[in-house]
Design a protein around this motif. Structure first.
Motif, PDB file in Angstrom:
ATOM      1  N   HIS A  56       9.886   4.819 -21.254  1.00  0.00           N
ATOM      2  CA  HIS A  56      11.220   4.935 -20.664  1.00  0.00           C
ATOM      3  C   HIS A  56      11.319   6.115 -19.702  1.00  0.00           C
ATOM      4  O   HIS A  56      11.972   6.018 -18.648  1.00  0.00           O
ATOM      5  N   ILE A  57      10.684   7.238 -20.054  1.00  0.00           N
ATOM      6  CA  ILE A  57      10.735   8.404 -19.170  1.00  0.00           C
ATOM      7  C   ILE A  57      10.021   8.097 -17.857  1.00  0.00           C
ATOM      8  O   ILE A  57      10.544   8.351 -16.769  1.00  0.00           O
ATOM      9  N   VAL A  58       8.807   7.548 -17.945  1.00  0.00           N
ATOM     10  CA  VAL A  58       8.048   7.214 -16.740  1.00  0.00           C
ATOM     11  C   VAL A  58       8.801   6.180 -15.916  1.00  0.00           C
ATOM     12  O   VAL A  58       8.906   6.289 -14.685  1.00  0.00           O
ATOM     13  N   PHE A  59       9.333   5.167 -16.569  1.00  0.00           N
ATOM     14  CA  PHE A  59      10.108   4.127 -15.891  1.00  0.00           C
ATOM     15  C   PHE A  59      11.338   4.725 -15.207  1.00  0.00           C
ATOM     16  O   PHE A  59      11.627   4.418 -14.043  1.00  0.00           O
ATOM     17  N   GLY A  60      12.074   5.569 -15.946  1.00  0.00           N
ATOM     18  CA  GLY A  60      13.298   6.143 -15.392  1.00  0.00           C
ATOM     19  C   GLY A  60      13.072   6.933 -14.125  1.00  0.00           C
ATOM     20  O   GLY A  60      13.909   6.929 -13.216  1.00  0.00           O
ATOM     21  N   LYS A  61      11.913   7.626 -14.028  1.00  0.00           N
ATOM     22  CA  LYS A  61      11.598   8.379 -12.816  1.00  0.00           C
ATOM     23  C   LYS A  61      11.499   7.467 -11.591  1.00  0.00           C
ATOM     24  O   LYS A  61      11.760   7.894 -10.463  1.00  0.00           O
ATOM     25  N   THR A  62      11.100   6.192 -11.818  1.00  0.00           N
ATOM     26  CA  THR A  62      10.869   5.281 -10.695  1.00  0.00           C
ATOM     27  C   THR A  62      12.143   4.646 -10.168  1.00  0.00           C
ATOM     28  O   THR A  62      12.150   4.130  -9.045  1.00  0.00           O
ATOM     29  N   VAL A  63      13.195   4.659 -10.954  1.00  0.00           N
ATOM     30  CA  VAL A  63      14.397   3.886 -10.594  1.00  0.00           C
ATOM     31  C   VAL A  63      15.007   4.295  -9.251  1.00  0.00           C
ATOM     32  O   VAL A  63      15.331   3.435  -8.420  1.00  0.00           O
ATOM     33  N   ARG A  81       2.757  -0.911  -8.976  1.00  0.00           N
ATOM     34  CA  ARG A  81       1.938  -0.408 -10.082  1.00  0.00           C
ATOM     35  C   ARG A  81       2.297   1.058 -10.263  1.00  0.00           C
ATOM     36  O   ARG A  81       2.130   1.868  -9.338  1.00  0.00           O
ATOM     37  N   THR A  82       2.789   1.387 -11.446  1.00  0.00           N
ATOM     38  CA  THR A  82       3.256   2.740 -11.736  1.00  0.00           C
ATOM     39  C   THR A  82       2.344   3.399 -12.756  1.00  0.00           C
ATOM     40  O   THR A  82       1.907   2.763 -13.720  1.00  0.00           O
ATOM     41  N   ARG A  83       2.054   4.653 -12.543  1.00  0.00           N
ATOM     42  CA  ARG A  83       1.307   5.412 -13.543  1.00  0.00           C
ATOM     43  C   ARG A  83       2.096   6.663 -13.910  1.00  0.00           C
ATOM     44  O   ARG A  83       2.779   7.261 -13.069  1.00  0.00           O
ATOM     45  N   GLY A  84       2.016   7.023 -15.190  1.00  0.00           N
ATOM     46  CA  GLY A  84       2.637   8.244 -15.682  1.00  0.00           C
ATOM     47  C   GLY A  84       1.566   9.219 -16.109  1.00  0.00           C
ATOM     48  O   GLY A  84       0.591   8.833 -16.778  1.00  0.00           O
ATOM     49  N   GLU A  85       1.704  10.472 -15.717  1.00  0.00           N
ATOM     50  CA  GLU A  85       0.728  11.507 -16.041  1.00  0.00           C
ATOM     51  C   GLU A  85       1.411  12.670 -16.744  1.00  0.00           C
ATOM     52  O   GLU A  85       2.607  12.916 -16.551  1.00  0.00           O
ATOM     53  N   ASN A  86       0.624  13.404 -17.536  1.00  0.00           N
ATOM     54  CA  ASN A  86       1.162  14.605 -18.163  1.00  0.00           C
ATOM     55  C   ASN A  86       0.857  15.834 -17.315  1.00  0.00           C
ATOM     56  O   ASN A  86       0.338  15.717 -16.188  1.00  0.00           O
ATOM     57  N   GLN A  87       1.165  17.012 -17.847  1.00  0.00           N
ATOM     58  CA  GLN A  87       1.040  18.257 -17.084  1.00  0.00           C
ATOM     59  C   GLN A  87      -0.404  18.592 -16.749  1.00  0.00           C
ATOM     60  O   GLN A  87      -0.666  19.398 -15.848  1.00  0.00           O
ATOM     61  N   ARG A  88      -1.348  17.983 -17.434  1.00  0.00           N
ATOM     62  CA  ARG A  88      -2.769  18.221 -17.159  1.00  0.00           C
ATOM     63  C   ARG A  88      -3.340  17.205 -16.177  1.00  0.00           C
ATOM     64  O   ARG A  88      -4.541  17.239 -15.866  1.00  0.00           O
ATOM     65  N   GLY A  91       0.794  -1.224   0.000  1.00  0.00           N
ATOM     66  CA  GLY A  91       0.000   0.000   0.000  1.00  0.00           C
ATOM     67  C   GLY A  91       0.826   1.273   0.000  1.00  0.00           C
ATOM     68  O   GLY A  91       0.267   2.371  -0.090  1.00  0.00           O
ATOM     69  N   GLN A  92       2.142   1.157   0.115  1.00  0.00           N
ATOM     70  CA  GLN A  92       3.017   2.320   0.132  1.00  0.00           C
ATOM     71  C   GLN A  92       2.872   3.122  -1.158  1.00  0.00           C
ATOM     72  O   GLN A  92       2.879   2.569  -2.259  1.00  0.00           O
ATOM     73  N   GLN A  93       2.705   4.425  -1.030  1.00  0.00           N
ATOM     74  CA  GLN A  93       2.558   5.333  -2.163  1.00  0.00           C
ATOM     75  C   GLN A  93       3.855   6.126  -2.324  1.00  0.00           C
ATOM     76  O   GLN A  93       4.338   6.734  -1.367  1.00  0.00           O
ATOM     77  N   ILE A  94       4.396   6.126  -3.533  1.00  0.00           N
ATOM     78  CA  ILE A  94       5.677   6.788  -3.781  1.00  0.00           C
ATOM     79  C   ILE A  94       5.515   7.772  -4.929  1.00  0.00           C
ATOM     80  O   ILE A  94       5.197   7.375  -6.057  1.00  0.00           O
ATOM     81  N   VAL A  95       5.707   9.046  -4.640  1.00  0.00           N
ATOM     82  CA  VAL A  95       5.719  10.068  -5.680  1.00  0.00           C
ATOM     83  C   VAL A  95       7.159  10.245  -6.130  1.00  0.00           C
ATOM     84  O   VAL A  95       8.037  10.573  -5.326  1.00  0.00           O
ATOM     85  N   ARG A 154       5.308  12.905 -15.287  1.00  0.00           N
ATOM     86  CA  ARG A 154       5.704  12.582 -13.922  1.00  0.00           C
ATOM     87  C   ARG A 154       5.158  11.198 -13.583  1.00  0.00           C
ATOM     88  O   ARG A 154       4.254  10.695 -14.253  1.00  0.00           O
ATOM     89  N   SER A 155       5.713  10.596 -12.521  1.00  0.00           N
ATOM     90  CA  SER A 155       5.393   9.208 -12.191  1.00  0.00           C
ATOM     91  C   SER A 155       5.011   9.055 -10.728  1.00  0.00           C
ATOM     92  O   SER A 155       5.488   9.791  -9.858  1.00  0.00           O
ATOM     93  N   HIS A 156       4.158   8.057 -10.473  1.00  0.00           N
ATOM     94  CA  HIS A 156       3.728   7.708  -9.125  1.00  0.00           C
ATOM     95  C   HIS A 156       3.581   6.201  -9.070  1.00  0.00           C
ATOM     96  O   HIS A 156       3.099   5.585 -10.020  1.00  0.00           O
ATOM     97  N   SER A 157       4.020   5.574  -7.957  1.00  0.00           N
ATOM     98  CA  SER A 157       3.929   4.115  -7.832  1.00  0.00           C
ATOM     99  C   SER A 157       3.283   3.723  -6.508  1.00  0.00           C
ATOM    100  O   SER A 157       3.399   4.434  -5.499  1.00  0.00           O
ATOM    101  N   GLU A 158       2.627   2.557  -6.531  1.00  0.00           N
ATOM    102  CA  GLU A 158       2.071   1.937  -5.330  1.00  0.00           C
ATOM    103  C   GLU A 158       2.645   0.537  -5.202  1.00  0.00           C
ATOM    104  O   GLU A 158       2.666  -0.228  -6.187  1.00  0.00           O
TER     105      GLU A 158
END
Length: 342
Positions: free
Chosen positions: A69-76, A127-134, A16-20, A105-109
C-alpha cells in the motif's frame, strides 16, 4: 503561473517513460497498529517479534500489504490521479520483508498504452518497484489503470499491450533470508493446518464478513497517502459516491482469510488480480479461497501455496455468471503465492 498540478492524463504518457515518485515514507510501528485496527489481521508472524524470531527472522515484519500500500500510494499522484478505475495486477514479487524503521520509495516505468474506443480515456500499464533506504528492492509489480484524457481530440498513441506472465514461476519465488518453519508453533499461530493439508481444487469459506464504513475507508486511504480523487471527492462520480480504494478490499479479504489459512504467513507473489466490481460504503465484504497449486522451496520447512482469493459482497462461492463475466457481487479476484510451514 499556477504552482499546483492537475496530474497526468492519458496523453501525457509514453512507452519507456521513467517516473520517480515523490515523498519517501519511513515505516513505524504505528502502521502496524493502524493496519490491525482497520482489518481483522491476526497472522502470528506479523504480530509478535518472539514468534518471528522463532521462524528465523530478526523481528516481526509489518504485514506485506502495508509495504504494498505504501509503494502503491506513492505512485497515485503520477499514475492514477485522473483514473477512472484501477483494473488489474500481474507479475508481483515480494523481494524482502519490510521492518519498522525502513524508508520506502517508488519508481515506475510505462510499459503499455491503449486508447479506448470512446476516445475519452485509455489504459496505461506501469511496472512499479519499491525500494528501501539501502536501495534494496522490497517489491515490484505491474498494474494497469484506465486514465482520462485531457483533450479527447489528442492523437492516440501507438497501441502497446505488454505480454505478461500468467503466473510467477514458483522456482523464482523469493524466500526471506533465514526463514525457517521447521519448528513452527501451530498452537501459537492459531490453526494446525500446514502446507500438506491443502489439496489443489479445495475451496475454503472464510465465514466472516465485515461491513465497509466510510470513515474507515477514508482513514485507510489517507494512511497510504493515496490521493486518487474518486476516493475522496463525491463530485467525481455521477452517482455522488466515493469509490472504496481497491487496496482496502484486498487487505480486508486477506485478513478475513485467516480463518482457514492462519498459517499462510507471507505473501511471496501476486500472479494476477482484478477489481471485478466497485465497492462502496455499506457493502459487506466476505471472502473465500481456492487452492490452485503447491510448490516446495529450498528453505527449511517452507512450502509455497498458490491461492485464489475472492472477495464478494454477496454469497460466497460465487465467481462468474453463465456468460463468463464476473458476478455483480464479486469485488476482487486475486491470484497469489503464500509461504507456509510444511
Amino acid at each position: 503561473m499556477s504552482k499546483t498540478t492537475a496530474g497526468r492524463f492519458f496523453e501525457d504518457y509514453h512507452i519507456g517513460q521513467q517516473i520517480v515518485h515523490a515523498v519517501p515514507r519511513t515505516v513505524s510501528g504505528g502502521e502496524r497498529a493502524l493496519y490491525h485496527a482497520l482489518y481483522p489481521a491476526r497472522t502470528a508472524l506479523y504480530s509478535s517479534d518472539d514468534f518471528a524470531r522463532a521462524c528465523g527472522l530478526p523481528q516481526s515484519p509489518v504485514d506485506d500489504l502495508i509495504g504494498f500500500h505504501i509503494v502503491f500510494g506513492k505512485t497515485v499522484p503520477d499514475i492514477s490521479l485522473n483514473a477512472v478505475a484501477n483494473l488489474g495486477y500481474a507479475e508481483g514479487r515480494f523481494h524482502a520483508p519490510v521492518y519498522p524503521g525502513d524508508s520506502l520509495r517508488s519508481h515506475s516505468e510505462v510499459i503499455g498504452l491503449k486508447q479506448n474506443s470512446n476516445g475519452k480515456s485509455g489504459v496505461v500499464w506501469v511496472r512499479t518497484r519499491g525500494e528501501n533506504q539501502r536501495g534494496a528492492r522490497v517489491l515490484d509489480y505491474v498494474r494497469w489503470v484506465m486514465v482520462r484524457k485531457r483533450d479527447p481530440d489528442a492523437t492516440a498513441p501507438e497501441t502497446v499491450v505488454p505480454d505478461l506472465a500468467a503466473v510467477v514461476a514458483p522456482d523464482t519465488l523469493v524466500v526471506p533470508q533465514g526463514l525457517n518453519f521447521s519448528d513452527h508453533d501451530f498452537a501459537l499461530s492459531g490453526e494446525p493446518h500446514r502446507w500438506g493439508d491443502y489439496a489443489i481444487g479445495e475451496r475454503i469459506d472464510h465465514v466472516d464478513g465485515v461491513t465497509v464504513e466510510e470513515a474507515e475507508h477514508m482513514l485507510a486511504t489517507r494512511l497510504w497517502q493515496n490521493t486518487s480523487k474518486v476516493h475522496f471527492d463525491g463530485t467525481r462520480r455521477a452517482d455522488g459516491k466515493r469509490l472504496i480504494y481497491g487496496g482496502h478490499v484486498i487487505s480486508m479479504a486477506r485478513a478475513l482469510s485467516f480463518n482457514g489459512l492462519a498459517n499462510a504467513h507471507m505473501i511471496s507473489a501476486i500472479n494476477a488480480g482484478s477489481h471485478a466490481n466497485p465497492c462502496f460504503s455499506g457493502d459487506t465484504i466476505r471472502a473465500w479461497s481456492e487452492v490452485l497449486d503447491r510448490a516446495e522451496t529450498r528453505a527449511p520447512g517452507v512450502g509455497a501455496l498458490r491461492l485464489r482469493l475472492v472477495a464478494s459482497k454477496g454469497a460466497c462461492d460465487v465467481l462468474k455468471t453463465d456468460d463468463g463475466k464476473y458476478h455483480p457481487d464479486v469485488l476482487l479476484d486475486l491470484d497469489y503465492w503464500v509461504l507456509m510451514p510444511i
